[in-house]
Motif scaffolding. Structure first.
Motif, PDB file in Angstrom:
ATOM      1  N   ASP A 165      13.089  -1.006  14.710  1.00 64.02           N
ATOM      2  CA  ASP A 165      13.279  -0.104  13.581  1.00 64.02           C
ATOM      3  C   ASP A 165      14.606   0.629  13.612  1.00 64.02           C
ATOM      4  O   ASP A 165      14.714   1.784  13.207  1.00 64.02           O
ATOM      5  CB  ASP A 165      12.137   0.925  13.544  1.00 64.02           C
ATOM      6  CG  ASP A 165      10.813   0.282  13.208  1.00 64.02           C
ATOM      7  OD1 ASP A 165      10.849  -0.840  12.693  1.00 64.02           O
ATOM      8  OD2 ASP A 165       9.767   0.892  13.474  1.00 64.02           O
ATOM      9  N   GLY A 179       9.102   7.218   9.394  1.00 65.61           N
ATOM     10  CA  GLY A 179       7.890   7.002  10.173  1.00 65.61           C
ATOM     11  C   GLY A 179       8.205   6.794  11.641  1.00 65.61           C
ATOM     12  O   GLY A 179       9.368   6.731  12.048  1.00 65.61           O
ATOM     13  N   MET A 215       8.123   1.479  15.834  1.00 65.29           N
ATOM     14  CA  MET A 215       7.078   0.537  16.229  1.00 65.29           C
ATOM     15  C   MET A 215       7.725  -0.715  16.788  1.00 65.29           C
ATOM     16  O   MET A 215       8.875  -1.035  16.469  1.00 65.29           O
ATOM     17  CB  MET A 215       6.217   0.128  15.019  1.00 65.29           C
ATOM     18  CG  MET A 215       5.413   1.228  14.396  1.00 65.29           C
ATOM     19  SD  MET A 215       4.402   0.574  13.009  1.00 65.29           S
ATOM     20  CE  MET A 215       3.661   2.092  12.409  1.00 65.29           C
ATOM     21  N   GLU A 255       4.142  -5.032  15.482  1.00 64.50           N
ATOM     22  CA  GLU A 255       3.329  -3.935  14.948  1.00 64.50           C
ATOM     23  C   GLU A 255       3.852  -3.490  13.583  1.00 64.50           C
ATOM     24  O   GLU A 255       3.088  -3.239  12.658  1.00 64.50           O
ATOM     25  CB  GLU A 255       3.329  -2.769  15.933  1.00 64.50           C
ATOM     26  CG  GLU A 255       2.415  -1.632  15.543  1.00 64.50           C
ATOM     27  CD  GLU A 255       2.468  -0.471  16.528  1.00 64.50           C
ATOM     28  OE1 GLU A 255       1.688   0.480  16.363  1.00 64.50           O
ATOM     29  OE2 GLU A 255       3.311  -0.523  17.462  1.00 64.50           O
ATOM     30  N   ARG A 256       5.173  -3.385  13.482  1.00 70.55           N
ATOM     31  CA  ARG A 256       5.763  -2.980  12.195  1.00 70.55           C
ATOM     32  C   ARG A 256       5.487  -4.024  11.128  1.00 70.55           C
ATOM     33  O   ARG A 256       5.162  -3.682   9.984  1.00 70.55           O
ATOM     34  CB  ARG A 256       7.270  -2.771  12.356  1.00 70.55           C
ATOM     35  CG  ARG A 256       7.989  -2.438  11.040  1.00 70.55           C
ATOM     36  CD  ARG A 256       7.518  -1.115  10.464  1.00 70.55           C
ATOM     37  NE  ARG A 256       8.074   0.007  11.203  1.00 70.55           N
ATOM     38  CZ  ARG A 256       7.656   1.262  11.055  1.00 70.55           C
ATOM     39  NH1 ARG A 256       6.653   1.529  10.232  1.00 70.55           N
ATOM     40  NH2 ARG A 256       8.207   2.230  11.749  1.00 70.55           N
ATOM     41  N   ARG A 257       5.591  -5.305  11.484  1.00 73.47           N
ATOM     42  CA  ARG A 257       5.332  -6.354  10.498  1.00 73.47           C
ATOM     43  C   ARG A 257       3.899  -6.259   9.987  1.00 73.47           C
ATOM     44  O   ARG A 257       3.657  -6.373   8.780  1.00 73.47           O
ATOM     45  CB  ARG A 257       5.583  -7.728  11.112  1.00 73.47           C
ATOM     46  CG  ARG A 257       5.494  -8.877  10.114  1.00 73.47           C
ATOM     47  CD  ARG A 257       5.812 -10.211  10.784  1.00 73.47           C
ATOM     48  NE  ARG A 257       5.975 -11.263   9.802  1.00 73.47           N
ATOM     49  CZ  ARG A 257       4.975 -11.940   9.244  1.00 73.47           C
ATOM     50  NH1 ARG A 257       3.727 -11.664   9.582  1.00 73.47           N
ATOM     51  NH2 ARG A 257       5.216 -12.880   8.345  1.00 73.47           N
ATOM     52  N   SER A 258       2.957  -6.044  10.892  1.00 75.59           N
ATOM     53  CA  SER A 258       1.560  -5.916  10.484  1.00 75.59           C
ATOM     54  C   SER A 258       1.363  -4.717   9.571  1.00 75.59           C
ATOM     55  O   SER A 258       0.608  -4.779   8.592  1.00 75.59           O
ATOM     56  CB  SER A 258       0.663  -5.764  11.724  1.00 75.59           C
ATOM     57  OG  SER A 258       0.686  -6.939  12.501  1.00 75.59           O
ATOM     58  N   GLN A 259       2.037  -3.619   9.882  1.00 76.08           N
ATOM     59  CA  GLN A 259       1.920  -2.432   9.038  1.00 76.08           C
ATOM     60  C   GLN A 259       2.461  -2.695   7.643  1.00 76.08           C
ATOM     61  O   GLN A 259       1.853  -2.317   6.638  1.00 76.08           O
ATOM     62  CB  GLN A 259       2.669  -1.262   9.672  1.00 76.08           C
ATOM     63  CG  GLN A 259       2.524   0.038   8.892  1.00 76.08           C
ATOM     64  CD  GLN A 259       3.863   0.745   8.645  1.00 76.08           C
ATOM     65  OE1 GLN A 259       4.927   0.188   8.929  1.00 76.08           O
ATOM     66  NE2 GLN A 259       3.794   1.943   8.104  1.00 76.08           N
ATOM     67  N   LEU A 260       3.610  -3.354   7.561  1.00 70.19           N
ATOM     68  CA  LEU A 260       4.215  -3.645   6.256  1.00 70.19           C
ATOM     69  C   LEU A 260       3.325  -4.578   5.442  1.00 70.19           C
ATOM     70  O   LEU A 260       3.192  -4.416   4.220  1.00 70.19           O
ATOM     71  CB  LEU A 260       5.603  -4.265   6.450  1.00 70.19           C
ATOM     72  CG  LEU A 260       6.668  -3.342   7.059  1.00 70.19           C
ATOM     73  CD1 LEU A 260       7.945  -4.122   7.353  1.00 70.19           C
ATOM     74  CD2 LEU A 260       6.971  -2.165   6.129  1.00 70.19           C
ATOM     75  N   ALA A 268       0.068  -4.783   5.635  1.00 74.32           N
ATOM     76  CA  ALA A 268      -1.094  -4.014   5.192  1.00 74.32           C
ATOM     77  C   ALA A 268      -0.742  -3.134   3.993  1.00 74.32           C
ATOM     78  O   ALA A 268      -1.508  -3.042   3.024  1.00 74.32           O
ATOM     79  CB  ALA A 268      -1.624  -3.160   6.339  1.00 74.32           C
ATOM     80  N   VAL A 269       0.403  -2.502   4.043  1.00 75.35           N
ATOM     81  CA  VAL A 269       0.849  -1.657   2.926  1.00 75.35           C
ATOM     82  C   VAL A 269       1.073  -2.501   1.682  1.00 75.35           C
ATOM     83  O   VAL A 269       0.640  -2.148   0.577  1.00 75.35           O
ATOM     84  CB  VAL A 269       2.138  -0.898   3.313  1.00 75.35           C
ATOM     85  CG1 VAL A 269       2.780  -0.256   2.086  1.00 75.35           C
ATOM     86  CG2 VAL A 269       1.837   0.156   4.364  1.00 75.35           C
ATOM     87  N   ALA A 307       5.287   2.823   3.339  1.00 79.55           N
ATOM     88  CA  ALA A 307       5.287   2.516   4.777  1.00 79.55           C
ATOM     89  C   ALA A 307       6.097   3.517   5.588  1.00 79.55           C
ATOM     90  O   ALA A 307       6.062   3.475   6.823  1.00 79.55           O
ATOM     91  CB  ALA A 307       5.825   1.105   5.009  1.00 79.55           C
TER      92      ALA A 307
END
Length: 222
Positions: A4, A14, A17, A21-26, A28-29, A51
Motif C-alpha cells: 500500500d 485505511g 495490508m 489481504e488488500r486484494r481481498s478487501q477491494l 469485497a468492497v 475501501a
C-alpha cells in the motif's frame, strides 16, 4: 510485506495490508457496490473511497474497472462451483444407498439457495449481470454456468447411461430451474422458508430424474 505504498503526495486513509489481504478487501468492497448500484453507476473513485485507499493503490491491483468487475465475477463463479462440487461428490464417491439420489438433487438445489443467501443481490452478477452486452463479461458470466452444468452432466452420464448430448440438456434444465427458484426466492420469497423451496424444487426435479436412472445402476430407490 505490504503493498500500500502510495505515490508521492498521496496518502492512504485505511490501515496498511499485505497485498493478498488488500486484494481481498477491494474485491469485497467492489462486490457490494456492483451488486447494489450496478456496474455503470460505480466508479473507481467510489470503490477507493469505500475501501479507504488511494486510487494509485486501487489501480495497482486492478488496472481498470472492468478488470475489477471480471475478478469479482470470477470469484463468485468459483464459490458457486465449489458449492455444487460438494453437492455432487457423493455420487462420484461410490454406489448410492436408498434415498441418496434424491438427496444429491436436493444438495444441488440447496447449493443455489445457499449461494443467493450468502451473496444476496451480488448473485445477480452471475445470473443477471447488467454488463453482459460486453463480450468479455458475458463470457465470464456464462463460464460459471457452463462449469456447473458440465459437472452435473458428467454425473448424469454415469447415473442415467445417456450420451453426453442428452446429459448436457438435462443438466442445463436442472441448473436453470435451481437458479430460477433461487433468484425468485431472493426477490419474492416472502414467508416461504428455504427448506420448503428446496423440497418443492427437488420433488419437481427428482420425479423426472428417477425415471431416467439406468436399470443396472447400483441404486435401491430408482
Amino acid at each position: 510485506m505490504t503493498d500500500d505504498h502510495d505515490a508521492p503526495g498521496t496518502r492512504s486513509r485505511g490501515p496498511r495490508m499485505a497485498r493478498a489481504e488488500r486484494r481481498s478487501q477491494l474485491l469485497a468492497v467492489a462486490l457490494d457496490l456492483f451488486a447494489t448500484e450496478g456496474f455503470h453507476h460505480v466508479s473507481m473513485d467510489d470503490i477507493a473511497e469505500r475501501a479507504e485507499v488511494s486510487k494509485p493503490v486501487l489501480y495497482r491491483h486492478f488496472p481498470s474497472k472492468l478488470d475489477l468487475y471480471l475478478a469479482v465475477v470470477d470469484e463468485q463463479g468459483a464459490q458457486l462451483l465449489a458449492t455444487v462440487e460438494r453437492a455432487v461428490a457423493p455420487i462420484e464417491a461410490g454406489p448410492l444407498a436408498r434415498g441418496e439420489g434424491r438427496a444429491v438433487v436436493a444438495a444441488v438445489v440447496e447449493a443455489y439457495l445457499g449461494f443467493v443467501q450468502v451473496a444476496g443481490e451480488s448473485s445477480t452478477l452471475l445470473f443477471e449481470s447488467d454488463v453482459t452486452r460486453d463480450s468479455q463479461v458475458r463470457g465470464r458470466v456464462e463460464r460459471a454456468d457452463a462449469e456447473v452444468t458440465r459437472r452435473i452432466a458428467e454425473v448424469l452420464v454415469t447415473v442415467t447411461g445417456r450420451d453426453r448430448g442428452d446429459a448436457d440438456v438435462l443438466a442445463a434444465a436442472l441448473v436453470a430451474t435451481a437458479q430460477g427458484a433461487a433468484t425468485y426466492w431472493l426477490r419474492h420469497g416472502g414467508g416461504t422458508g428455504v427448506d420448503r423451496v428446496v423440497e418443492l424444487v427437488t420433488s419437481l426435479q427428482w420425479r423426472g430424474l428417477a425415471g431416467l436412472v439406468r436399470p443396472d445402476y447400483p441404486y435401491g430407490d430408482a
